[in-house]
Design a protein around this motif. Sequence first.
Motif, short mmCIF file in Angstrom:
data_model
loop_
_atom_site.label_atom_id
_atom_site.label_comp_id
_atom_site.label_asym_id
_atom_site.label_seq_id
_atom_site.Cartn_x
_atom_site.Cartn_y
_atom_site.Cartn_z
N PHE A 8 30.55 51.00 -23.62
CA PHE A 8 30.49 52.42 -23.93
C PHE A 8 30.35 52.68 -25.42
CE2 PHE A 8 32.14 56.75 -24.37
CZ PHE A 8 31.45 57.38 -23.35
N SER A 9 30.71 51.72 -26.26
CA SER A 9 30.77 52.03 -27.69
C SER A 9 30.03 51.03 -28.57
CB SER A 9 32.23 52.12 -28.13
OG SER A 9 32.92 50.93 -27.85
N VAL A 10 29.05 50.33 -28.03
CA VAL A 10 28.32 49.33 -28.82
C VAL A 10 27.68 49.96 -30.05
CG1 VAL A 10 26.41 47.69 -28.85
CG2 VAL A 10 27.88 47.84 -26.83
N LYS A 11 26.89 51.00 -29.84
CA LYS A 11 26.19 51.61 -30.98
C LYS A 11 27.18 52.25 -31.93
CE LYS A 11 22.08 53.31 -30.78
NZ LYS A 11 20.87 54.11 -30.51
N GLN A 12 28.22 52.88 -31.39
CA GLN A 12 29.23 53.50 -32.25
C GLN A 12 29.87 52.47 -33.16
OE1 GLN A 12 30.56 57.04 -31.91
NE2 GLN A 12 31.13 56.43 -33.97
N LYS A 13 30.18 51.30 -32.61
CA LYS A 13 30.81 50.25 -33.41
C LYS A 13 29.88 49.77 -34.53
CE LYS A 13 33.65 48.43 -29.62
NZ LYS A 13 34.97 48.52 -30.26
N LEU A 14 28.60 49.66 -34.22
CA LEU A 14 27.63 49.22 -35.23
C LEU A 14 27.47 50.27 -36.32
CD1 LEU A 14 24.87 47.64 -32.94
CD2 LEU A 14 26.46 46.42 -34.44
N ILE A 15 27.46 51.54 -35.93
CA ILE A 15 27.36 52.62 -36.92
C ILE A 15 28.58 52.62 -37.83
CG2 ILE A 15 27.35 55.13 -37.21
CD1 ILE A 15 25.67 55.30 -34.65
N ASN A 16 29.76 52.47 -37.21
CA ASN A 16 30.99 52.43 -38.00
C ASN A 16 30.98 51.26 -38.97
OD1 ASN A 16 31.86 54.61 -36.55
ND2 ASN A 16 33.31 53.49 -35.28
N ALA A 17 30.49 50.11 -38.49
CA ALA A 17 30.47 48.92 -39.33
C ALA A 17 29.53 49.11 -40.52
CB ALA A 17 30.03 47.70 -38.50
N GLU A 18 28.38 49.75 -40.28
CA GLU A 18 27.41 49.96 -41.37
C GLU A 18 27.99 50.86 -42.45
OE1 GLU A 18 22.69 51.11 -41.81
OE2 GLU A 18 24.01 52.35 -40.60
N HIS A 19 28.91 51.75 -42.06
CA HIS A 19 29.52 52.68 -43.02
C HIS A 19 30.85 52.17 -43.57
CE1 HIS A 19 26.61 55.38 -41.11
NE2 HIS A 19 26.70 56.10 -42.19
N ASN A 20 31.19 50.94 -43.23
CA ASN A 20 32.46 50.36 -43.68
C ASN A 20 32.27 49.71 -45.05
OD1 ASN A 20 34.89 49.08 -44.08
ND2 ASN A 20 34.88 47.97 -42.13
N SER A 21 32.87 50.30 -46.07
CA SER A 21 32.69 49.81 -47.44
C SER A 21 33.39 48.47 -47.68
CB SER A 21 33.22 50.85 -48.44
OG SER A 21 34.60 51.11 -48.21
N ASP A 22 34.27 48.07 -46.74
CA ASP A 22 35.01 46.82 -46.91
C ASP A 22 34.21 45.59 -46.44
OD1 ASP A 22 37.18 48.20 -47.92
OD2 ASP A 22 38.09 48.46 -45.95
N LEU A 23 33.09 45.83 -45.78
CA LEU A 23 32.29 44.71 -45.29
C LEU A 23 31.64 43.95 -46.45
CD1 LEU A 23 30.31 46.03 -42.19
CD2 LEU A 23 32.30 44.55 -42.19
N ASP A 24 31.52 42.63 -46.27
CA ASP A 24 30.77 41.87 -47.26
C ASP A 24 29.27 42.09 -47.02
OD1 ASP A 24 29.87 40.15 -45.18
OD2 ASP A 24 31.65 38.90 -45.42
N GLY A 25 28.45 41.62 -47.94
CA GLY A 25 27.02 41.88 -47.86
C GLY A 25 26.37 41.37 -46.59
N ALA A 26 26.75 40.19 -46.14
CA ALA A 26 26.14 39.59 -44.94
C ALA A 26 26.46 40.42 -43.70
CB ALA A 26 26.63 38.16 -44.77
N ALA A 27 27.71 40.85 -43.57
CA ALA A 27 28.11 41.63 -42.40
C ALA A 27 27.43 42.99 -42.40
CB ALA A 27 29.63 41.79 -42.38
N TRP A 28 27.31 43.61 -43.58
CA TRP A 28 26.66 44.91 -43.66
C TRP A 28 25.19 44.80 -43.27
CZ3 TRP A 28 22.53 46.98 -46.31
CH2 TRP A 28 22.43 48.38 -46.28
N GLU A 29 24.49 43.77 -43.76
CA GLU A 29 23.08 43.57 -43.43
C GLU A 29 22.92 43.30 -41.93
OE1 GLU A 29 21.31 40.63 -45.88
OE2 GLU A 29 21.80 41.65 -47.76
N LEU A 30 23.87 42.59 -41.34
CA LEU A 30 23.80 42.29 -39.92
C LEU A 30 23.96 43.58 -39.10
CD1 LEU A 30 23.59 40.26 -37.66
CD2 LEU A 30 26.02 39.74 -37.93
N ALA A 31 24.90 44.43 -39.50
CA ALA A 31 25.10 45.70 -38.80
C ALA A 31 23.84 46.56 -38.90
CB ALA A 31 26.30 46.45 -39.39
N GLN A 32 23.26 46.61 -40.10
CA GLN A 32 22.06 47.42 -40.30
C GLN A 32 20.89 46.86 -39.48
OE1 GLN A 32 19.97 47.41 -44.15
NE2 GLN A 32 20.19 49.63 -44.15
N TYR A 33 20.75 45.55 -39.46
CA TYR A 33 19.65 44.93 -38.72
C TYR A 33 19.76 45.24 -37.22
CZ TYR A 33 16.41 41.44 -36.94
OH TYR A 33 15.37 40.81 -36.29
#
Length: 293
Positions: A8-33
Amino acid sequence: MHNDSKSFSVKQKLINAEHNSDLDGAAWELAQYLLLHYNEIDRMKTRDLAMQCHISFSTVRRFCQSLGFDNFSDLRKAKMNNPENQYEIALDNFGRGLYEPRRLYDEILRNVWGVAHRMDWRRLRRLAEAVATARSIIVFAVRPYSFVLQEFQSQFVALNKSLFIFDDIYTRRGIIERLGSDLCLVTVSLAGGLFLAIGDELNKIAGFKTALYCPGALGREGATDCLQSYDLTFPLTLRNDAYNYLEIYGKYAVGYFFDLLLGEVIRRVGGKKQERRRTKDTRQTMFHVEHRT
């Protein structure tokens, strides 16, 4: 639509992750991809994903685990169980003329008026009292409602209240446990799916529980029985309860409901502050009178 909490929340989780300033560069790029290639996730392999993002298998696995999935295969399976396709929904809504300015104006105005006209004000004041007296407030909601409610969340900073917006329960268990039992819990799901997705886990949490839903959509989803565990329910009857319609206009109805709720909360919190101020002033006056005498 499947109602497993993960799907139910796959896309929501990815959107939240992309906006998470605590993520490292690799995780942020993965969320965006994954967001940019969301419709291709069904056919992706972990190996190909790692190569495209120039990261290791272990980085992919850790990222998926941070979202509440066992691994990328688990995330892919969850996405495949959820047939929602935002691009197709938006395209269909455009074809139906739901984005036409005059229709937007009319539909928003009529739906917002309907929310106020049918509002059970005694129940709303009861919810406001629960919100005002609770130690913490948790709102369970997914997009688009979670984005609209961020403004409501920001207002509580000035009230010295802790308000959290969660898209599921399972990955937030630790936070919820630390918050204790003095909670006010609000589930927002006009289409009804979230009630089924989090129902079993929500029943294990102590607190004052409220549900916002659209009656017609809830009946189709077969989630009516889930409302029995809530202390208060608010049926928001919109002019149309189709999923695509709710995707556009539901957020305005929900936003207006929370504006009304905020007004009632401020009235209570502000009234108590004024009463404390009057009591303090009275005590100071009595002190000065006694001191002079």
